[in-house]
Scaffold this active site. Structure first.
Site, PDB file in Angstrom:
ATOM      1  N   THR A  39       0.851  -1.185   0.000  1.00 56.65           N
ATOM      2  CA  THR A  39       0.000   0.000   0.000  1.00 56.65           C
ATOM      3  C   THR A  39       0.886   1.233   0.000  1.00 56.65           C
ATOM      4  O   THR A  39       1.768   1.366   0.856  1.00 56.65           O
ATOM      5  CB  THR A  39      -0.934  -0.002   1.224  1.00 56.65           C
ATOM      6  OG1 THR A  39      -1.630  -1.249   1.291  1.00 56.65           O
ATOM      7  CG2 THR A  39      -1.944   1.116   1.112  1.00 56.65           C
TER       8      THR A  39
ATOM      9  N   LYS B 155       4.631  -9.438   3.367  1.00 51.56           N
ATOM     10  CA  LYS B 155       3.332  -8.762   3.280  1.00 51.56           C
ATOM     11  C   LYS B 155       2.400  -9.652   2.461  1.00 51.56           C
ATOM     12  O   LYS B 155       1.983  -9.323   1.338  1.00 51.56           O
ATOM     13  CB  LYS B 155       3.511  -7.389   2.622  1.00 51.56           C
ATOM     14  CG  LYS B 155       2.289  -6.489   2.707  1.00 51.56           C
ATOM     15  CD  LYS B 155       2.180  -5.788   4.029  1.00 51.56           C
ATOM     16  CE  LYS B 155       1.090  -4.713   3.958  1.00 51.56           C
ATOM     17  NZ  LYS B 155       0.970  -3.961   5.217  1.00 51.56           N
TER      18      LYS B 155
ATOM     19  N   GLU C 132       4.681  -5.583  16.873  1.00 53.13           N
ATOM     20  CA  GLU C 132       4.251  -4.475  16.024  1.00 53.13           C
ATOM     21  C   GLU C 132       3.001  -3.870  16.626  1.00 53.13           C
ATOM     22  O   GLU C 132       2.577  -4.221  17.730  1.00 53.13           O
ATOM     23  CB  GLU C 132       3.983  -4.966  14.592  1.00 53.13           C
ATOM     24  CG  GLU C 132       2.959  -6.082  14.502  1.00 53.13           C
ATOM     25  CD  GLU C 132       2.914  -6.758  13.134  1.00 53.13           C
ATOM     26  OE1 GLU C 132       3.759  -6.443  12.282  1.00 53.13           O
ATOM     27  OE2 GLU C 132       2.027  -7.607  12.939  1.00 53.13           O
TER      28      GLU C 132
END
Length: 269
Positions: free
Chosen positions: A28, A141, A174
Site C-alpha cells: 500500500t 506482506k 508491532e
C-alpha cells in the site's frame, strides 16, 4: 479506479487463489502530488515476496507504469494498493499449473485522520490476543491477514485508536497495522521480525535514515515492560509515515527527539 491486469474492472474469478487461499502479496503506497512515495522500496518488497512464494513474475515495468498512472489522479494526497495473486487454479492447496499471475491495482482516498495523528500523536492499548510464531511467513506482506483482522476487531471493541501486538512469548512485535520503534538515549530499538510481523516499507526507510540522524539501530525481542521504559515511542507505515505515541497502558511519552530528526530527512533522499 481498479485495474485488473491493466484492464479497468472490479471483479475477479471466484477460483482465484487470492480469494481461495490468500495466495499472494500486496503493498500500500502513499501518493503525494501525483507521485508514489518510496516506490522503489515497495517494488523491491513485492519482488522479494513474489520470489519467496514462487509466484510467476508479472511485468514489473508495466506494473510500475500502472501505479504511476493511478497516482497521477491525486493532486494532493492519496493511496494506491497493489495486490499480486498467483491467479486462478483448481481445487486444492497445490499451486501446480498456476502461472497466470494476476495484478490488481486500485486507488483510494488518503485517511484524513492521519494528519491529526502525526501532529498530536496517539495513545495505544495492548492486545490480549497474541500473534503466532510463523517463520515461513514472518516479514512478508502476504494476503493471509486474519490475525490482523482479529486484532483490529479487539482494538475497536476496546475503544483504542490502535494497539501493540505481542507474540505468544510476550515479546513486542508491532502495532495492528504498523511497525513500532522506541528510543532509549541514542539507540533506536525495533522488533526483530524473523518469527512474526511485517517488514514495512517505512520501517526499512527509517532504518536507513537512522545513521544520518546519529542513532544506532538495534533489532530486539523484548517484552512489553522494556517498551514501557522507553524515552520515546513512535509507529510507522507507508501511508501515515511517522506517528508519535503519547501513551501505552497509561504510561506517557512526551519526547519527539528521534521523530523530529527523522521527519526532516524523510523524503529528501
Amino acid at each position: 479506479m481498479i485495474l485488473v491486469n491493466g484492464v479497468e474492472k472490479s471483479d475477479v474469478a471466484v477460483t482465484d487463489r487470492a480469494m481461495q487461499y490468500g495466495d499472494g502479496c500486496f503493498t500500500t503506497i502513499l501518493v503525494e502530488h501525483g507521485k508514489p512515495r518510496l516506490w522503489s522500496l515497495h517494488l523491491q518488497r513485492l519482488k522479494k515476496n513474489v520470489a519467496a512464494f514462487d509466484i510467476a513474475e508479472p511485468d514489473w515495468l508495466l506494473l510500475t507504469d500502472q501505479v504511476h498512472r493511478l497516482a497521477e489522479s491525486f493532486p494532493d494526497k492519496g493511496g494506491v494498493k497493489v495486490l499480486i495473486s498467483r491467479g486462478a487454479g483448481g481445487r486444492g492447496y497445490s499451486p501446480s499449473g498456476c502461472s497466470a499471475t494476476q495484478v490488481i491495482i486500485s486507488d483510494f482516498a488518503w485517511p484524513a485522520h492521519y494528519t491529526q495523528w502525526q501532529d498530536q500523536g496517539i495513545a495505544l492499548g495492548v492486545c490480549r490476543q497474541r500473534l503466532a510464531l510463523a517463520p515461513m511467513l514472518a516479514g512478508f506482506k502476504h494476503l493471509n491477514r486474519l490475525e490482523q483482522v482479529m486484532l483490529k476487531k479487539e482494538t475497536e471493541q476496546a475503544g483504542w485508536l490502535d494497539a501493540v501486538a505481542l507474540d505468544v512469548n510476550g515479546d513486542v512485535v508491532e502495532v495492528t497495522a504498523s511497525n513500532i520503534f522506541w528510543r532509549k538515549g541514542q539507540i533506536l530499538y525495533t522488533p526483530e521480525l524473523n518469527m512474526s510481523g511485517v517488514h514495512g516499507v517505512m520501517r526499512a526507510h527509517v532504518i536507513a535514515l537512522a545513521a544520518d540522524c546519529s542513532f544506532c539501530i538495534e533489532f530486539v525481542k523484548k517484552p512489553l515492560d522494556v517498551l514501557l521504559c522507553a524515552d520515546e515511542v513512535f509507529i510507522t507505515n507507508a501511508l501515515m509515515a511517522l506517528v508519535p505515541v503519547t501513551e501505552i497502558n497509561g504510561i506517557q511519552f512526551t519526547a519527539r527527539t528521534a521523530l523530529k530528526a527523522l521527519n526532516k530527512r524523510l523524503y529528501t533522499c
